[in-house]
Design a protein around this motif. Structure first.
Motif, PDB file in Angstrom:
ATOM      1  N   ARG A 164      46.786  34.276  37.526  1.00  0.00           N
ATOM      2  CA  ARG A 164      46.641  32.784  37.858  1.00  0.00           C
ATOM      3  C   ARG A 164      47.678  32.465  38.629  1.00  0.00           C
ATOM      4  O   ARG A 164      48.013  31.538  39.667  1.00  0.00           O
ATOM      5  CB  ARG A 164      46.535  32.014  36.704  1.00  0.00           C
ATOM      6  CG  ARG A 164      46.580  30.514  36.635  1.00  0.00           C
ATOM      7  CD  ARG A 164      46.401  30.003  35.327  1.00  0.00           C
ATOM      8  NE  ARG A 164      47.533  30.131  34.283  1.00  0.00           N
ATOM      9  CZ  ARG A 164      47.757  29.609  33.170  1.00  0.00           C
ATOM     10  NH1 ARG A 164      46.667  29.143  32.574  1.00  0.00           N
ATOM     11  NH2 ARG A 164      48.663  29.949  32.639  1.00  0.00           N
ATOM     12  N   ASP A 165      49.257  32.876  38.314  1.00  0.00           N
ATOM     13  CA  ASP A 165      50.457  32.589  39.004  1.00  0.00           C
ATOM     14  C   ASP A 165      50.484  32.988  40.302  1.00  0.00           C
ATOM     15  O   ASP A 165      51.086  32.389  41.029  1.00  0.00           O
ATOM     16  CB  ASP A 165      51.759  33.352  38.315  1.00  0.00           C
ATOM     17  CG  ASP A 165      51.757  32.853  36.834  1.00  0.00           C
ATOM     18  OD1 ASP A 165      52.594  33.247  36.065  1.00  0.00           O
ATOM     19  OD2 ASP A 165      51.221  31.725  36.476  1.00  0.00           O
ATOM     20  N   GLY A 166      49.530  33.971  40.750  1.00  0.00           N
ATOM     21  CA  GLY A 166      49.648  34.476  42.193  1.00  0.00           C
ATOM     22  C   GLY A 166      48.547  33.521  43.191  1.00  0.00           C
ATOM     23  O   GLY A 166      49.052  33.526  44.018  1.00  0.00           O
ATOM     24  N   GLY A 167      47.786  32.854  42.432  1.00  0.00           N
ATOM     25  CA  GLY A 167      46.986  31.696  43.465  1.00  0.00           C
ATOM     26  C   GLY A 167      45.834  32.509  43.959  1.00  0.00           C
ATOM     27  O   GLY A 167      46.005  33.566  44.648  1.00  0.00           O
ATOM     28  N   ARG A 168      44.881  31.675  44.308  1.00  0.00           N
ATOM     29  CA  ARG A 168      43.819  32.047  45.087  1.00  0.00           C
ATOM     30  C   ARG A 168      43.445  33.581  45.080  1.00  0.00           C
ATOM     31  O   ARG A 168      43.246  34.264  45.897  1.00  0.00           O
ATOM     32  CB  ARG A 168      44.114  31.741  46.473  1.00  0.00           C
ATOM     33  CG  ARG A 168      43.921  30.264  46.837  1.00  0.00           C
ATOM     34  CD  ARG A 168      44.330  29.868  48.098  1.00  0.00           C
ATOM     35  NE  ARG A 168      43.281  30.416  49.122  1.00  0.00           N
ATOM     36  CZ  ARG A 168      43.485  31.153  50.144  1.00  0.00           C
ATOM     37  NH1 ARG A 168      44.560  31.536  50.577  1.00  0.00           N
ATOM     38  NH2 ARG A 168      42.367  31.524  50.897  1.00  0.00           N
ATOM     39  N   VAL A 208      41.878  31.484  36.249  1.00  0.00           N
ATOM     40  CA  VAL A 208      42.755  32.056  37.407  1.00  0.00           C
ATOM     41  C   VAL A 208      42.564  31.418  38.999  1.00  0.00           C
ATOM     42  O   VAL A 208      43.515  31.770  39.622  1.00  0.00           O
ATOM     43  CB  VAL A 208      42.718  33.749  37.515  1.00  0.00           C
ATOM     44  CG1 VAL A 208      42.877  34.335  36.299  1.00  0.00           C
ATOM     45  CG2 VAL A 208      41.677  34.149  38.342  1.00  0.00           C
ATOM     46  N   GLY A 209      41.733  30.630  39.184  1.00  0.00           N
ATOM     47  CA  GLY A 209      41.680  29.884  40.307  1.00  0.00           C
ATOM     48  C   GLY A 209      41.059  30.925  41.291  1.00  0.00           C
ATOM     49  O   GLY A 209      41.438  30.735  42.356  1.00  0.00           O
ATOM     50  N   ALA A 210      40.336  31.609  41.144  1.00  0.00           N
ATOM     51  CA  ALA A 210      39.547  32.856  42.093  1.00  0.00           C
ATOM     52  C   ALA A 210      38.605  31.966  42.810  1.00  0.00           C
ATOM     53  O   ALA A 210      37.799  31.458  42.239  1.00  0.00           O
ATOM     54  CB  ALA A 210      39.176  33.929  41.452  1.00  0.00           C
ATOM     55  N   ARG A 211      38.412  32.495  43.930  1.00  0.00           N
ATOM     56  CA  ARG A 211      37.239  32.178  45.048  1.00  0.00           C
ATOM     57  C   ARG A 211      36.316  32.987  44.966  1.00  0.00           C
ATOM     58  O   ARG A 211      35.376  32.795  45.814  1.00  0.00           O
ATOM     59  CB  ARG A 211      38.097  31.603  46.207  1.00  0.00           C
ATOM     60  CG  ARG A 211      38.865  30.572  46.237  1.00  0.00           C
ATOM     61  CD  ARG A 211      38.598  29.414  45.548  1.00  0.00           C
ATOM     62  NE  ARG A 211      39.531  28.258  45.808  1.00  0.00           N
ATOM     63  CZ  ARG A 211      39.744  27.372  46.778  1.00  0.00           C
ATOM     64  NH1 ARG A 211      39.000  27.587  47.914  1.00  0.00           N
ATOM     65  NH2 ARG A 211      40.860  26.695  46.850  1.00  0.00           N
ATOM     66  N   LYS A 226      48.695  42.188  44.807  1.00  0.00           N
ATOM     67  CA  LYS A 226      48.158  42.072  45.920  1.00  0.00           C
ATOM     68  C   LYS A 226      47.050  43.108  45.823  1.00  0.00           C
ATOM     69  O   LYS A 226      47.231  44.429  45.700  1.00  0.00           O
ATOM     70  CB  LYS A 226      49.254  42.630  46.895  1.00  0.00           C
ATOM     71  CG  LYS A 226      48.744  42.650  48.561  1.00  0.00           C
ATOM     72  CD  LYS A 226      49.871  43.170  49.413  1.00  0.00           C
ATOM     73  CE  LYS A 226      49.199  43.453  50.648  1.00  0.00           C
ATOM     74  NZ  LYS A 226      50.261  43.838  51.696  1.00  0.00           N
ATOM     75  N   GLY A 227      45.987  42.618  45.941  1.00  0.00           N
ATOM     76  CA  GLY A 227      44.789  43.717  45.542  1.00  0.00           C
ATOM     77  C   GLY A 227      43.521  43.410  46.602  1.00  0.00           C
ATOM     78  O   GLY A 227      43.709  43.662  47.924  1.00  0.00           O
ATOM     79  N   VAL A 228      42.312  42.981  46.393  1.00  0.00           N
ATOM     80  CA  VAL A 228      41.327  42.854  47.395  1.00  0.00           C
ATOM     81  C   VAL A 228      41.796  41.497  48.212  1.00  0.00           C
ATOM     82  O   VAL A 228      42.087  40.613  47.840  1.00  0.00           O
ATOM     83  CB  VAL A 228      39.976  42.378  46.351  1.00  0.00           C
ATOM     84  CG1 VAL A 228      38.845  42.241  47.314  1.00  0.00           C
ATOM     85  CG2 VAL A 228      39.887  43.361  45.294  1.00  0.00           C
ATOM     86  N   ASP A 229      41.363  41.901  49.278  1.00  0.00           N
ATOM     87  CA  ASP A 229      41.796  40.966  50.453  1.00  0.00           C
ATOM     88  C   ASP A 229      43.124  40.652  50.584  1.00  0.00           C
ATOM     89  O   ASP A 229      43.480  39.579  50.918  1.00  0.00           O
ATOM     90  CB  ASP A 229      40.948  39.700  50.382  1.00  0.00           C
ATOM     91  CG  ASP A 229      39.317  39.873  50.467  1.00  0.00           C
ATOM     92  OD1 ASP A 229      38.680  39.113  49.603  1.00  0.00           O
ATOM     93  OD2 ASP A 229      38.953  40.979  50.753  1.00  0.00           O
ATOM     94  N   GLY A 230      44.037  41.451  50.073  1.00  0.00           N
ATOM     95  CA  GLY A 230      45.488  41.255  49.817  1.00  0.00           C
ATOM     96  C   GLY A 230      45.697  40.084  48.928  1.00  0.00           C
ATOM     97  O   GLY A 230      46.795  39.653  48.938  1.00  0.00           O
ATOM     98  N   ARG A 231      44.919  39.732  48.040  1.00  0.00           N
ATOM     99  CA  ARG A 231      44.953  38.606  47.183  1.00  0.00           C
ATOM    100  C   ARG A 231      45.382  39.174  45.849  1.00  0.00           C
ATOM    101  O   ARG A 231      44.871  40.248  45.471  1.00  0.00           O
ATOM    102  CB  ARG A 231      43.676  37.785  46.985  1.00  0.00           C
ATOM    103  CG  ARG A 231      43.034  37.289  48.390  1.00  0.00           C
ATOM    104  CD  ARG A 231      43.611  35.915  48.485  1.00  0.00           C
ATOM    105  NE  ARG A 231      42.723  35.237  49.533  1.00  0.00           N
ATOM    106  CZ  ARG A 231      41.580  34.751  49.527  1.00  0.00           C
ATOM    107  NH1 ARG A 231      41.024  34.764  48.132  1.00  0.00           N
ATOM    108  NH2 ARG A 231      40.969  34.293  50.345  1.00  0.00           N
ATOM    109  N   PRO A 232      45.841  38.414  44.933  1.00  0.00           N
ATOM    110  CA  PRO A 232      46.084  38.666  43.225  1.00  0.00           C
ATOM    111  C   PRO A 232      44.774  39.037  42.902  1.00  0.00           C
ATOM    112  O   PRO A 232      43.625  38.164  43.195  1.00  0.00           O
ATOM    113  CB  PRO A 232      46.836  37.478  42.694  1.00  0.00           C
ATOM    114  CG  PRO A 232      47.450  36.696  44.058  1.00  0.00           C
ATOM    115  CD  PRO A 232      46.485  36.968  45.151  1.00  0.00           C
TER     116      PRO A 232
END
Lengths: 382, 68
Positions: free
Chosen positions: A55-59, A98-101, A161-167
């Motif tokens: 969640r802290d990492g955002g998107r 976590v605010g994931a898209r 930094k994971g899938v698509d470079g995102r948290p």
């Protein structure tokens, strides 16, 4: 395997009762923290901590991990067949928290029903390759990024930094199912089962020398003998039990009588509940032969990316085969320990560590069998 | 501020240059892969450590704060 059963009179994940509507949850992370939910994929990491980090990492991206590469585990498959909507609920709740898209369900196989249910909820379905390491957290991320399902070095952690470079949040499908029930019934409800330190229930896959192998649900802290009884009881006199699967530890049948399904008890013998894999070994089976087979499998399943694992696991498989085959060499026990020490902690993932744990438990639990094999005999009843 | 040496195991190919440049912290196992002492780099050997990190042919070494 037979349909899932339960140690509990009122199973939670494996109930036939409808779960009720999914509430709108604002403080899911706080509820999950109060419930004390830990991951059910084997590592037992506190779920609230992971949720906060992503969640802290955002998107971010959330992934439901049902790869289940452990050969002796069937609980994720059983859960996805029995209660796929509960898993999908958990994934949706986690994504909102976590605010994931983007939400992905990563599974070893997907029925049309599962694909339809996932599509209705905007969840992608990805198929995991059939390999031991396919469900390792960074291997999942690697695969979803278009690469091979093999572990990656950290840093950075996948929650950075994971899938698509995102948290990225990677949670076992069973963990997500528990999360969906906590959202409905609350942290207090979750804590009604299990122990104060290890709350809740977990799914177990019981196999080997039991009358009714299969998947069952048990509260943390359940005596192992009750877990075996729920699987129909031993099929004959038992020699030992492997707890925690191929990266777990052997305990003697007598030790199993005294142990509960808990990190507290199993930690004292160098293990943990893991992903709930329990394999009963009958008195007619040789634990060294069985262990040699397991280590050979683990060696074949190495990602072959890291030197100590690539070199050390086949060496361990060979020395275990020597021990099992009674082509005795007095250096065998020392060599097993030496190799275990050389591979543990020296890889990008915990595959060598888990293998070292298993072979060290062979040394600790079967000194009598090693001694017999040294003299050209085997203690297994014929 | 003290650092220790850490290995990226997927990058390491066991060339062994590191053990020559920082023997205080790195020896080699029977297959040629580094056995790294997790203690911080000794005082006075910081330049050697930096050289070992820079000289690794596969960029498999890094310095990381101790403790982790």
């Amino acid at each position: 395997m037979t349909a899932p059963t339960a140690v509990l009179p009122a199973p939670r994940l494996l109930t036939d009762q409808p779960y009720g509507p999914l509430p709108d949850v604002r403080d899911l992370v706080e509820q999950v923290e109060a419930a004390g939910l830990t991951g059910r994929g084997g590592a037992g990491f506190p779920v609230a901590r992971k949720l906060r980090a992503v969640r802290d990492g955002g998107r971010g991206v959330v992934v439901g991990n049902g790869a289940e590469g452990e050969p002796a585990s069937g609980k994720d498959r059983a859960l996805l067949a029995h209660a796929p909507h509960l898993v999908l609920d958990g994934l949706r709740l986690a994504a909102a928290a976590v605010g994931a898209r983007r939400s992905v369900l990563y599974v070893s196989a997907a029925t049309p029903a599962l694909r339809t249910a996932a599509a209705e909820r905007g969840v992608e379905v990805a198929i995991a390759p059939a390999a031991f390491l396919s469900g390792e957290e960074s291997a999942v991320v690697s695969r979803l990024n278009g690469g091979r399902a093999l572990p990656r070095s950290r840093p950075p952690a996948v929650y950075v930094k994971g899938v698509d470079g995102r948290p990225t949040l990677v949670q076992n499908v069973e963990t997500l199912a528990h999360l969906a029930l906590i959202a409905r019934y609350g942290a207090g409800w979750f804590r009604e089962r299990g122990t104060a330190a290890e709350p809740g229930t977990m799914l177990c896959t019981v196999s080997g020398a039991v009358r009714v192998p299969g998947v069952l649900e048990a509260p943390l802290g359940t005596p192992l003998r009750d877990v075996l009884e729920a699987a129909g009881g031993p099929a004959g006199p038992l020699r030992a039990v492997l707890v925690g699967g191929y990266h777990g530890v052997w305990v003697t049948a007598r030790e199993a009588e005294q142990l509960t399904l808990s990190a507290a008890d199993l930690g004292r013998v160098g293990g943990s509940p893991g992903a709930g894999v329990v394999i009963a070994l009958g008195a007619e089976a040789c634990p060294l032969e069985v262990s040699a087979g397991i280590v050979a499998h683990l060696a074949r399943q190495s990602a072959r990316q890291c030197g100590p694992c690539l070199s050390g696991l086949p060496a361990l498989a060979e020395v275990l085969a020597v021990a099992a085959g009674r082509r005795w060499d007095p250096s065998v026990p020392a060599r097993i320990e030496q190799l275990a020490a050389l591979v543990a902690g020296r890889g990008a993932c915990h595959h060598p560590d888990g293998t070292a744990r298993l072979v060290r438990s062979v040394l600790a639990t079967f000194p009598d069998e090693l001694e017999a094999h040294a003299a050209g005999r085997c203690l297994a009843a014929s | 501020m003290s650092d220790r040496v850490a290995v990226d195991w997927t990058a390491c190919r066991g060339r062994g240059v590191c053990s020559e440049l920082l023997p205080e912290r790195i020896t080699l196992d029977e297959w040629g892969y580094p056995l790294v002492d997790r203690a911080p780099v000794p005082v006075g050997a910081e330049r050697h450590a930096a050289r070992a990190v820079g000289a690794c042919p596969t960029r498999a070494l890094r310095l990381t704060p101790h403790p982790p």
